[in-house]
Motif scaffolding. Structure first.
Motif, PDB file in Angstrom:
ATOM      1  N   GLN A 398      22.124 -43.863  -4.870  1.00 31.12           N
ATOM      2  CA  GLN A 398      23.118 -42.910  -5.345  1.00 31.12           C
ATOM      3  C   GLN A 398      22.837 -42.566  -6.788  1.00 31.12           C
ATOM      4  O   GLN A 398      22.827 -43.445  -7.658  1.00 31.12           O
ATOM      5  N   GLY A 399      22.571 -41.298  -7.050  1.00 33.56           N
ATOM      6  CA  GLY A 399      22.402 -40.857  -8.420  1.00 33.56           C
ATOM      7  C   GLY A 399      23.725 -40.419  -9.001  1.00 33.56           C
ATOM      8  O   GLY A 399      24.798 -40.791  -8.511  1.00 33.56           O
ATOM      9  N   LEU A 400      23.683 -39.632 -10.064  1.00 28.12           N
ATOM     10  CA  LEU A 400      24.893 -39.037 -10.622  1.00 28.12           C
ATOM     11  C   LEU A 400      25.212 -37.807  -9.774  1.00 28.12           C
ATOM     12  O   LEU A 400      24.583 -36.756  -9.916  1.00 28.12           O
ATOM     13  N   ALA A 401      26.119 -37.963  -8.864  1.00 24.52           N
ATOM     14  CA  ALA A 401      26.503 -36.946  -7.867  1.00 24.52           C
ATOM     15  C   ALA A 401      25.434 -36.783  -6.784  1.00 24.52           C
ATOM     16  O   ALA A 401      25.757 -36.714  -5.602  1.00 24.52           O
ATOM     17  N   TRP A 402      24.153 -36.716  -7.158  1.00 28.36           N
ATOM     18  CA  TRP A 402      23.100 -36.563  -6.156  1.00 28.36           C
ATOM     19  C   TRP A 402      23.046 -37.763  -5.212  1.00 28.36           C
ATOM     20  O   TRP A 402      23.216 -38.908  -5.631  1.00 28.36           O
ATOM     21  N   PHE A 403      22.705 -37.492  -3.942  1.00 28.61           N
ATOM     22  CA  PHE A 403      22.253 -38.544  -3.038  1.00 28.61           C
ATOM     23  C   PHE A 403      20.739 -38.560  -3.135  1.00 28.61           C
ATOM     24  O   PHE A 403      20.069 -37.552  -2.863  1.00 28.61           O
ATOM     25  N   VAL A 404      20.185 -39.688  -3.551  1.00 27.81           N
ATOM     26  CA  VAL A 404      18.769 -39.787  -3.899  1.00 27.81           C
ATOM     27  C   VAL A 404      17.978 -40.343  -2.716  1.00 27.81           C
ATOM     28  O   VAL A 404      18.345 -41.357  -2.117  1.00 27.81           O
ATOM     29  N   ASN A 405      16.882 -39.653  -2.403  1.00 25.57           N
ATOM     30  CA  ASN A 405      15.981 -40.053  -1.315  1.00 25.57           C
ATOM     31  C   ASN A 405      16.715 -40.325   0.002  1.00 25.57           C
ATOM     32  O   ASN A 405      16.486 -41.355   0.646  1.00 25.57           O
ATOM     33  N   PRO A 406      17.601 -39.421   0.425  1.00 20.62           N
ATOM     34  CA  PRO A 406      18.273 -39.647   1.705  1.00 20.62           C
ATOM     35  C   PRO A 406      17.399 -39.318   2.903  1.00 20.62           C
ATOM     36  O   PRO A 406      17.716 -39.698   4.027  1.00 20.62           O
ATOM     37  N   LEU A 407      16.280 -38.596   2.677  1.00 23.84           N
ATOM     38  CA  LEU A 407      15.418 -38.171   3.771  1.00 23.84           C
ATOM     39  C   LEU A 407      14.278 -39.158   3.932  1.00 23.84           C
ATOM     40  O   LEU A 407      13.545 -39.449   2.995  1.00 23.84           O
ATOM     41  N   ALA A 408      14.131 -39.665   5.132  1.00 28.83           N
ATOM     42  CA  ALA A 408      13.176 -40.745   5.349  1.00 28.83           C
ATOM     43  C   ALA A 408      11.789 -40.271   5.758  1.00 28.83           C
ATOM     44  O   ALA A 408      10.891 -41.072   5.912  1.00 28.83           O
ATOM     45  N   ARG A 409      11.612 -38.974   5.955  1.00 24.45           N
ATOM     46  CA  ARG A 409      10.291 -38.493   6.342  1.00 24.45           C
ATOM     47  C   ARG A 409       9.295 -38.743   5.221  1.00 24.45           C
ATOM     48  O   ARG A 409       9.448 -38.248   4.113  1.00 24.45           O
ATOM     49  N   ARG A 410       8.265 -39.458   5.486  1.00 22.17           N
ATOM     50  CA  ARG A 410       7.319 -39.839   4.434  1.00 22.17           C
ATOM     51  C   ARG A 410       6.660 -38.622   3.798  1.00 22.17           C
ATOM     52  O   ARG A 410       6.340 -38.622   2.615  1.00 22.17           O
ATOM     53  N   TRP A 411       6.438 -37.572   4.586  1.00 17.55           N
ATOM     54  CA  TRP A 411       5.740 -36.409   4.050  1.00 17.55           C
ATOM     55  C   TRP A 411       6.592 -35.599   3.105  1.00 17.55           C
ATOM     56  O   TRP A 411       6.100 -34.710   2.421  1.00 17.55           O
ATOM     57  N   TYR A 412       7.903 -35.893   3.046  1.00 19.91           N
ATOM     58  CA  TYR A 412       8.754 -35.172   2.107  1.00 19.91           C
ATOM     59  C   TYR A 412       8.491 -35.601   0.666  1.00 19.91           C
ATOM     60  O   TYR A 412       8.572 -34.815  -0.251  1.00 19.91           O
ATOM     61  N   GLY A 413       8.212 -36.893   0.476  1.00 18.28           N
ATOM     62  CA  GLY A 413       8.199 -37.420  -0.879  1.00 18.28           C
ATOM     63  C   GLY A 413       9.623 -37.602  -1.372  1.00 18.28           C
ATOM     64  O   GLY A 413      10.572 -37.616  -0.584  1.00 18.28           O
ATOM     65  N   PRO A 414       9.838 -37.730  -2.683  1.00 17.95           N
ATOM     66  CA  PRO A 414      11.198 -37.904  -3.217  1.00 17.95           C
ATOM     67  C   PRO A 414      12.087 -36.726  -2.818  1.00 17.95           C
ATOM     68  O   PRO A 414      11.627 -35.582  -2.716  1.00 17.95           O
ATOM     69  N   SER A 415      13.356 -37.011  -2.600  1.00 13.74           N
ATOM     70  CA  SER A 415      14.283 -35.958  -2.185  1.00 13.74           C
ATOM     71  C   SER A 415      15.641 -36.156  -2.835  1.00 13.74           C
ATOM     72  O   SER A 415      16.018 -37.266  -3.221  1.00 13.74           O
ATOM     73  N   LEU A 416      16.370 -35.066  -2.962  1.00 14.59           N
ATOM     74  CA  LEU A 416      17.742 -35.055  -3.473  1.00 14.59           C
ATOM     75  C   LEU A 416      18.578 -34.226  -2.511  1.00 14.59           C
ATOM     76  O   LEU A 416      18.092 -33.270  -1.910  1.00 14.59           O
ATOM     77  N   ALA A 417      19.838 -34.595  -2.387  1.00 15.04           N
ATOM     78  CA  ALA A 417      20.672 -33.857  -1.448  1.00 15.04           C
ATOM     79  C   ALA A 417      22.132 -33.925  -1.841  1.00 15.04           C
ATOM     80  O   ALA A 417      22.568 -34.821  -2.567  1.00 15.04           O
ATOM     81  N   HIS A 418      22.859 -32.945  -1.358  1.00 18.22           N
ATOM     82  CA  HIS A 418      24.317 -32.974  -1.362  1.00 18.22           C
ATOM     83  C   HIS A 418      24.777 -32.068  -0.234  1.00 18.22           C
ATOM     84  O   HIS A 418      24.011 -31.264   0.290  1.00 18.22           O
ATOM     85  N   GLY A 419      26.003 -32.231   0.161  1.00 17.29           N
ATOM     86  CA  GLY A 419      26.572 -31.413   1.215  1.00 17.29           C
ATOM     87  C   GLY A 419      27.982 -31.019   0.849  1.00 17.29           C
ATOM     88  O   GLY A 419      28.529 -31.462  -0.167  1.00 17.29           O
ATOM     89  N   GLY A 420      28.576 -30.174   1.676  1.00 16.37           N
ATOM     90  CA  GLY A 420      29.941 -29.752   1.424  1.00 16.37           C
ATOM     91  C   GLY A 420      30.655 -29.451   2.722  1.00 16.37           C
ATOM     92  O   GLY A 420      30.048 -28.959   3.680  1.00 16.37           O
TER      93      GLY A 420
END
Length: 689
Positions: A398-420
């Motif tokens: 959990q970052g500051l508001a961001w959800f950090v590396n929620p995507l587990a696909r290795r080919w994505y690399g680092p990821s950030l996400a949020h939803g609404g």
């Protein structure tokens, strides 16, 4: 080349399955399948796409069969209304295309985005059609700007207004990203410190302690609640003022301070991630007090202006009243808007085009079309995990508001996400900082829950392939692990018991070589797998046990953490996600047994409540149970939640995280108080002699 098209969604009368009860597999589990699938999408290593349409059910369908299905769809649509005739013709064109644009035999050349655009446009059409959505708007960007933007369907089906990429939508909790950026700006200006207690900036704020039976509760102090803990959803503050979440007319959200005063924290600080909208409302108050500007004015001057989002707003105005995409229920009917009380937590209104510009600005390191909006150092810090020491988060970052590396696909690399999510409005925001790709997507239909997230992931998959030229090897098979031939009796016995889950209370009962449970209205079987974890299957037509692909991919383990017994979802790469917590039912105290019955919500004059009432009853385990009465937003609520008594004679909901640990208290009149609202008991009518 940018694509920008729209098409009309069907009228309610022409919608497939406008009455949910008429749909196959329309039980509560089917209607709530997105909860289980969305959970599993996050837990699986390949983050597989599970939505209907070209991303799953139509992949691999022979062209002739696809053409027949398309032709039947065309005939059905053509007779719906004359106004839909041109849409029927466009469907016929899709039939001619078979399964849509096909990847070049020699592969996608590096930097060639033509297949990505054509395929995503096709799949977008199919997603709207297959899910009966009013509209979806989506945009894909890199650090240089737009790669794709498109909108399909109706912004307002009642008046025949098409959606476009410039249609303002409601983005729900993606609003929180702007709250976070505002606080980082103020920290750079020396006006706040994220590690200062909330009471530094709101001295009058107060709230009661969390339940005393939780570890660390005895040492809890009000000053433990800092701005950082609030930005990371680890403050322990309640999730929502559920009954007063929505209002009829605008009122100062600063009144959240008074509304929280008689309530209690739900968890100690940094005990577990527990999503909190009221925390972000309080952060909005902090922004107003330290900046000397109203919340929306601050956003306009310091974020929307440098991001060229000049018509975006957190508050309603004449332009937005007329132009924001209207709310559509599951049948496609336009329904009244619900206005959020906790404005900073979820009231952002903006177009997909504007949100795409925001995503581009983040990928550029904090530089928008109108200039820099955040320092690169602060933006980078916001993307770092803040919760490494919280054992009950099971490695979720959990970052500051961001959800950090929620995507587990290795080919994505680092990821950030949020939803609404708001009633009838759902949105997704994904970034791949290393690959310099981002996607934003939004819908204005109740059926869109989960669909926009999965479409956004599919867009990333196609865009990444186009940018790199490397085929994206994503295994969409269920990664099935076979059931064990020799189940361990001791293991089965250890699993039997009561669990608090996102579906409510679930009881696992031992039965020979497996366990049985009812999950969201569907009988489920839990069996040991060959790798030592547990798997799920379900009952078909009350006759046979089946294991659909969605269930075949799921694996669960039982773990002891912080004195809690947790059911953990295990991905193929070993990543873990908490799914349920085990509890021992506490018999309902005699005084609470007398309070069993139906309680009706007593709203204030400006409230637009989402809860109609509550039912209290004693379950088969002897514990007191609570169940919400159905509403038009949630017409069927099968979930029941177990309660346990705490030190002051009140009851709290069993479980961890969002929607759990909510406290129920009773006043001298016998009225229930829950999440800031008052419920009066409905007296039984006695029969006439």
């Amino acid at each position: 080349m940018l694509v920008q098209r729209s098409f009309p969604a069907r009228e309610a009368s022409g919608r497939r399955g406008s009455d949910e009860r008429s749909r196959p597999n329309s039980g509560p589990l089917w209607r709530n399948r997105h909860v289980l699938l969305d959970f599993w999408d996050r837990a699986c290593a390949d983050e597989r796409v599970q939505t209907a349409g070209p991303m799953s059910t139509r992949r691999g369908v022979p062209p002739r069969i696809a053409a027949c299905l398309g032709l039947l769809s065309w005939v059905r649509l053509a007779v719906a209304t004359p106004a839909r005739l041109w849409w029927s013709i466009s469907c016929a064109c899709l039939v001619a295309c078979g399964s849509g644009p096909v990847r070049p035999a020699q592969g996608v050349p590096k930097g060639d985005l033509s297949f990505f655009r054509e395929r995503l446009s096709y799949e977008l059409r199919e997603v709207v059609e297959d899910n009966d959505l009013s509209s979806i708007s989506i945009a894909v960007v890199d650090e240089h700007g737009l790669l794709f933007e498109e909108a399909f369907g109706f912004a307002n089906a009642e008046d025949g207004v098409f959606a476009t990429p410039h249609t303002p939508y409601r983005w729900g909790s993606n609003s929180k990203l702007f709250v976070m950026l505002a606080l980082l700006q103020l920290e750079d200006a020396g006006k706040v410190s994220l590690d200062a207690p909330l009471t530094t900036y709101i001295p009058e704020f107060t709230i009661g302690p969390p339940p005393s039976d939780l570890p660390g509760a005895a040492q809890w102090k009000l000053s433990d609640i800092t701005l950082r803990s609030m930005l990371t959803h680890h403050s322990g503050l309640p999730n929502d003022l559920v009954t007063t979440m929505f209002i009829k007319r605008a009122e100062p959200f600063e009144s959240v301070i008074d509304k929280l005063a008689p309530m209690n924290a739900e968890f100690p600080v940094d005990y577990v991630q527990s999503y909190s909208n009221v925390a972000f409302a309080l952060l909005g108050v902090v922004i107003e007090r330290v900046s000397g500007e109203s919340f929306d004015a601050y956003m306009q001057h310091h974020l929307f202006y440098p991001l060229a989002m000049r018509s975006a707003s957190f508050v309603w105005n004449d332009y937005l009243e007329e132009n924001v995409a209207r709310s559509h229920d599951a049948s496609g009917k336009v329904v009244p808007r619900r206005r959020l009380f906790t404005v900073p937590a979820g009231s952002l209104m903006a177009s997909t085009h504007q949100m795409a510009g925001f995503a581009t600005g983040v990928l550029r390191g904090g530089v928008g079309e109108g200039g820099r909006f955040i320092s690169k150092a602060q933006l980078s810090r916001s993307m770092k995990a803040q919760n490494a020491g919280v054992a009950l988060d099971f490695g979720q970052e959990q970052g500051l508001a961001w959800f950090v590396n929620p995507l587990a696909r290795r080919w994505y690399g680092p990821s950030l996400a949020h939803g609404g999510g708001l009633p009838h409005h759902f949105s997704a925001f994904f970034l791949l900082p290393q690959s310099k790709l981002g996607v934003v997507a939004v819908t204005n239909c109740q059926r869109g829950h989960g669909v926009v997230q999965r479409l956004a992931l599919r867009a990333l998959e196609l865009a990444l392939e186009g940018k790199t030229g490397a085929p994206v090897e994503v295994d969409h098979s269920p990664n099935e692990v076979p059931f064990s031939d020799e189940p361990d009796d001791a293991e089965l016995d250890s699993w039997a018991g009561h669990y608090a889950t996102p579906f409510g209370d679930v009881t696992l009962l031992r039965s020979d070589d497996h366990l049985e449970a009812e999950l969201a209205g569907r009988k489920m079987f839990v069996r040991p797998l060959a790798d030592g974890t547990m798997g799920l299957s379900t009952e078909w037509l009350g006759l046979f046990e089946v294991r659909p692909d969605q269930l075949a991919a799921m694996r669960f383990a039982l773990e002891q953490v912080e004195g809690q017994t947790i059911v953990v979802g295990v991905g193929a790469d070993g990543r873990r996600r908490p799914f349920a917590s085990k509890y021992e039912p506490v018999p309902a105290p005699p005084i609470w047994r007398k309070r069993v019955g139906t309680y009706v919500y007593q709203p204030g004059p400006n409230e637009d409540p989402v809860l109609r009432g509550l039912e209290l009853y004693v379950g088969t385990s002897g514990a007191l149970m609570a169940r919400s009465l159905p509403t038009e937003v949630a017409p069927e609520l099968p979930e029941s939640f177990a309660l346990r008594p705490v030190e002051d004679g009140s009851m709290v909901v069993e479980g961890l995280g969002r929607t759990h640990a909510t406290r129920l208290t009773v006043d001298e009149r016998g009225d229930l108080h829950v999440s800031g609202g008052r419920f009066s008991k409905r007296e039984r009518r006695t029969a006439r002699p």
